[in-house]
Write a protein that holds these residues in place. Structure first.
Motif, mmCIF file in Angstrom:
data_model
loop_
_atom_site.group_PDB
_atom_site.id
_atom_site.type_symbol
_atom_site.label_atom_id
_atom_site.label_comp_id
_atom_site.label_asym_id
_atom_site.label_seq_id
_atom_site.Cartn_x
_atom_site.Cartn_y
_atom_site.Cartn_z
ATOM 1 N N THR A 196 -1.087 -19.701 -3.411
ATOM 2 C CA THR A 196 0.029 -20.568 -3.808
ATOM 3 C C THR A 196 1.347 -20.108 -3.208
ATOM 4 O OG1 THR A 196 0.635 -19.331 -5.810
ATOM 5 C CG2 THR A 196 -1.118 -21.017 -6.035
ATOM 6 N N GLY A 197 2.256 -21.046 -3.107
ATOM 7 C CA GLY A 197 3.609 -20.729 -2.653
ATOM 8 C C GLY A 197 4.332 -19.807 -3.609
ATOM 9 N N ASP A 198 4.110 -19.987 -4.926
ATOM 10 C CA ASP A 198 4.764 -19.126 -5.920
ATOM 11 C C ASP A 198 4.336 -17.674 -5.742
ATOM 12 O OD1 ASP A 198 6.245 -21.132 -7.159
ATOM 13 O OD2 ASP A 198 4.648 -21.591 -8.593
ATOM 14 N N PRO A 221 10.991 -12.128 -19.314
ATOM 15 C CA PRO A 221 12.164 -12.877 -19.776
ATOM 16 C C PRO A 221 11.932 -13.449 -21.175
ATOM 17 C CG PRO A 221 10.932 -14.188 -18.202
ATOM 18 C CD PRO A 221 10.280 -12.830 -18.241
ATOM 19 N N ASP A 222 13.025 -13.709 -21.867
ATOM 20 C CA ASP A 222 12.922 -14.282 -23.213
ATOM 21 C C ASP A 222 12.464 -15.733 -23.184
ATOM 22 O OD1 ASP A 222 13.706 -11.925 -24.444
ATOM 23 O OD2 ASP A 222 15.834 -12.455 -24.357
ATOM 24 N N HIS A 238 6.678 -19.488 -16.097
ATOM 25 C CA HIS A 238 7.129 -19.803 -14.733
ATOM 26 C C HIS A 238 8.098 -18.759 -14.196
ATOM 27 C CE1 HIS A 238 5.936 -23.697 -16.565
ATOM 28 N NE2 HIS A 238 5.261 -23.751 -15.441
ATOM 29 N N SER A 239 7.963 -17.536 -14.656
ATOM 30 C CA SER A 239 8.918 -16.488 -14.270
ATOM 31 C C SER A 239 8.410 -15.643 -13.099
ATOM 32 C CB SER A 239 9.187 -15.568 -15.463
ATOM 33 O OG SER A 239 8.015 -14.830 -15.796
ATOM 34 N N SER A 273 4.788 -11.974 -10.301
ATOM 35 C CA SER A 273 4.606 -10.673 -9.673
ATOM 36 C C SER A 273 3.401 -9.947 -10.280
ATOM 37 C CB SER A 273 5.875 -9.840 -9.846
ATOM 38 O OG SER A 273 5.724 -8.600 -9.215
ATOM 39 N N LEU A 274 3.291 -9.957 -11.586
ATOM 40 C CA LEU A 274 2.135 -9.327 -12.238
ATOM 41 C C LEU A 274 0.825 -9.993 -11.806
ATOM 42 C CD1 LEU A 274 3.558 -8.681 -15.797
ATOM 43 C CD2 LEU A 274 2.456 -6.964 -14.347
ATOM 44 N N MET A 275 0.857 -11.289 -11.653
ATOM 45 C CA MET A 275 -0.354 -11.994 -11.227
ATOM 46 C C MET A 275 -0.771 -11.579 -9.813
ATOM 47 S SD MET A 275 0.306 -15.712 -12.983
ATOM 48 C CE MET A 275 -1.160 -16.501 -12.318
#
Length: 109
Positions: free
Chosen positions: A28-30, A87-88, A93-94, A99-101
């Motif tokens: 994916t692009g993300d 994030p809270d 979608h963070s 990054s963890l994925m």
């Protein structure tokens, strides 16, 4: 230094994405848009994700010293970054989650 048994247990618990999930994610692009590239195009995390796929396709008995070292690095990364809590709002979608994925861990699983 951790024993290989400790690394294996933590790896099994923390790398919670299946090879198919991780493979799809890395396309994916993300996935490609997050992380430190060091000016070299592909992020460290994205490269790690590809290495994780190779390790997951290897029998435990056939893992090399380099594989074990990378597995320990992955475990350390996941532990450090999950401890941050993300994030809270909109964790789904963070960049934190993305990054963890890349490192084989979906914090929303």
């Amino acid at each position: 230094m951790k024993s290989r048994d400790e690394i294996w247990r933590e790896w099994q618990n923390l790398v919670n994405m299946t090879p198919a999930e991780l493979r799809r994610w890395l396309d994916t692009g993300d996935s490609k848009a997050v992380g430190d590239t060091g000016g070299k195009g592909e992020s460290t995390g994205h490269k790690s994700g590809k290495r994780i796929l190779t390790i997951k396709d290897t029998k435990k008995a056939d893992l090399t010293d380099d594989d074990w070292a990378h597995m320990a690095k992955v475990v350390g990364y996941i532990k450090r970054h999950t401890a941050q809590g993300g994030p809270d709002e909109d964790k789904e979608h963070s960049d934190w989650r993305y990054s963890l994925m890349n490192w084989g861990h979906d914090p929303l699983k």
